[in-house]
Design a protein around this motif. Structure first.
Motif, PDB file in Angstrom:
ATOM      1  N   PRO A  47      15.111  53.400  -4.250  1.00 45.30           N
ATOM      2  CA  PRO A  47      15.781  54.664  -3.580  1.00 45.30           C
ATOM      3  C   PRO A  47      17.299  54.837  -4.661  1.00 45.30           C
ATOM      4  O   PRO A  47      18.290  53.540  -4.049  1.00 45.30           O
ATOM      5  CB  PRO A  47      15.628  54.548  -2.363  1.00 45.30           C
ATOM      6  N   GLY A  48      18.013  55.676  -5.138  1.00 48.26           N
ATOM      7  CA  GLY A  48      18.387  56.084  -5.749  1.00 48.26           C
ATOM      8  C   GLY A  48      18.562  55.081  -7.753  1.00 48.26           C
ATOM      9  O   GLY A  48      19.327  55.553  -7.837  1.00 48.26           O
ATOM     10  N   GLN A  49      17.556  54.244  -7.749  1.00 55.24           N
ATOM     11  CA  GLN A  49      17.593  53.500  -9.172  1.00 55.24           C
ATOM     12  C   GLN A  49      16.750  54.973 -10.098  1.00 55.24           C
ATOM     13  O   GLN A  49      16.558  54.055 -11.100  1.00 55.24           O
ATOM     14  CB  GLN A  49      17.007  52.312  -9.145  1.00 55.24           C
ATOM     15  N   GLU A  50      16.278  56.188  -9.731  1.00 54.72           N
ATOM     16  CA  GLU A  50      15.273  56.961 -10.140  1.00 54.72           C
ATOM     17  C   GLU A  50      16.071  57.097 -11.563  1.00 54.72           C
ATOM     18  O   GLU A  50      17.581  57.389 -11.797  1.00 54.72           O
ATOM     19  CB  GLU A  50      14.643  58.513 -10.201  1.00 54.72           C
TER      20      GLU A  50
END
Length: 126
Positions: A47-50
């Protein structure tokens, strides 16, 4: 969970039509499916690495490969083919398509990128 009964690729219009046994049919642009791929290239590894997908307006699907009885792999003409589209994922994308597309356009706008659909989104909020 509904299952697809028919999947039709319309390459000329760059759209994929998916009909489900619930009676619902969703028409997706190839761009929409490309920017919402479940691959690590798009979603990242946590999560947060999109990764915001930019410049995919003219992308097309060149082939569809069945994966067991639960998904398809879409092969895009930009070389992307690592995401699987499960029946559950396709149904979710169909049901929430308007919300997801609006979110994508907002993320593009915040990042300073242009898109033909951004003018319509801006007009909705003025």
């Amino acid at each position: 969970m509904p299952h697809p009964t028919d999947i039709k690729l319309h390459q000329a219009s760059r759209k994929l039509e998916v009909s489900f046994d619930s009676g619902e049919t969703f028409v997706f642009t190839c761009e929409f499916l490309r920017v919402y791929s479940q691959s690590a290239e798009v979603t990242g590894h946590a999560p947060g690495q999109e990764v915001l997908q930019v410049g995919k307006h003219a992308v097309n699907i060149t082939a569809i490969t069945p994966v067991g009885h639960y998904a398809v792999k879409l092969h895009f003409d930009d070389g992307h083919d690592t995401g699987l589209y499960t029946w559950e994922r396709l149904y979710d994308l169909g049901v929430h398509q308007t919300d997801y597309w609006t979110d994508y356009l907002r993320r593009l706008m915040r990042a300073g990128h242009a898109h033909p659909d951004l003018n319509a989104l801006k007009m909705q909020h003025t």
